[in-house]
Motif scaffolding. Sequence first.
Motif: not given
Length: 319
Positions: A286, A290, A294, A301
């Motif tokens: 995770r 993330r 960014r 994803e």
Amino acid sequence: MGQGLWRVARSQQLQHQGYSGQGYLTREHGRRITTNNVSSTNNRKQAQGGIDIYHLLKTRKSKEQEGFINLEMLPPELSFTILSYLNATDLCLASCVWQDLANDELLWQGLCKSTWGHCSIYNKNPPLGFSFRKLYMQLDEGSLTFNANPDEGVNYFMSKGILDDSPKEIAKFIFCTRTLNWKKLRIYLDERRDVLDDLVTLHNFRNQFLPNALREFFRHIHAPEERGEYLETLITKFSHRFCACNPDLMRELGLSPDAVYVLCYSLILLSIDLTSPHVKNKMSKREFIRNTRRAAQNISEDFVGHLYDNIYLIGHVAA
């Protein structure tokens, strides 16, 4: 002289063991056809009356009767096949007994091309007195010189006419050779960016998953031990080459060379994080997704998650 004595001794041994009439060739049919006339296989078989190689091997039944079969008694193509499994040192030793067979140019040509896949001299008309055995010795000497001093090694290859003074030819030689020291090679490529450019274009990453393609790239062009300008140059060149090899995939995923550059850096950092024993708190899937999204927001994803799984299961991309 030594070979003649060996043959006489072997002939006496065979006569003493009673094999002259059954397992081996008779005097009439035992005259060996010269190894240079490899194409006359059918005529050779007729002249020998169809030798049964299996019967030749089965004649030795007891430990007292065991011994190495003379390769000169076998068909040339079979002898060449057996000798082709030897390395250069063993082939030289074999030439002490089977001089004509072990010195055959086809054997040394195969040995040269299996170790150094590309040389400029392969595609030229050989000069007078050319020998692949001599070429092997020169290639070996040049590789040792390169591993001590890359510039001197390349100059040696050029002085012997083995390589042309061309970045593309040098790049092909490096790409097809596995005897060069990777640390010296890294130094040489850092200084010769023109050779590095041609070396990158020799890689084909079509339909490869990004981490696997990056591993293949760093297997040929080793990454530096520390981050710096050279590592950035390598990743930049890889990113452009990967996109050029997979234009349809790049359009489908919406990726650009800059986005691939970001992913490559993320994969390298993740590899260090997951494989280093000094990092106690490993990055989770995770967290990786993330942090990566960014830097490159257009990336799926699911795609980033597959990248994490690949590193987690297979390991470092630049090991």
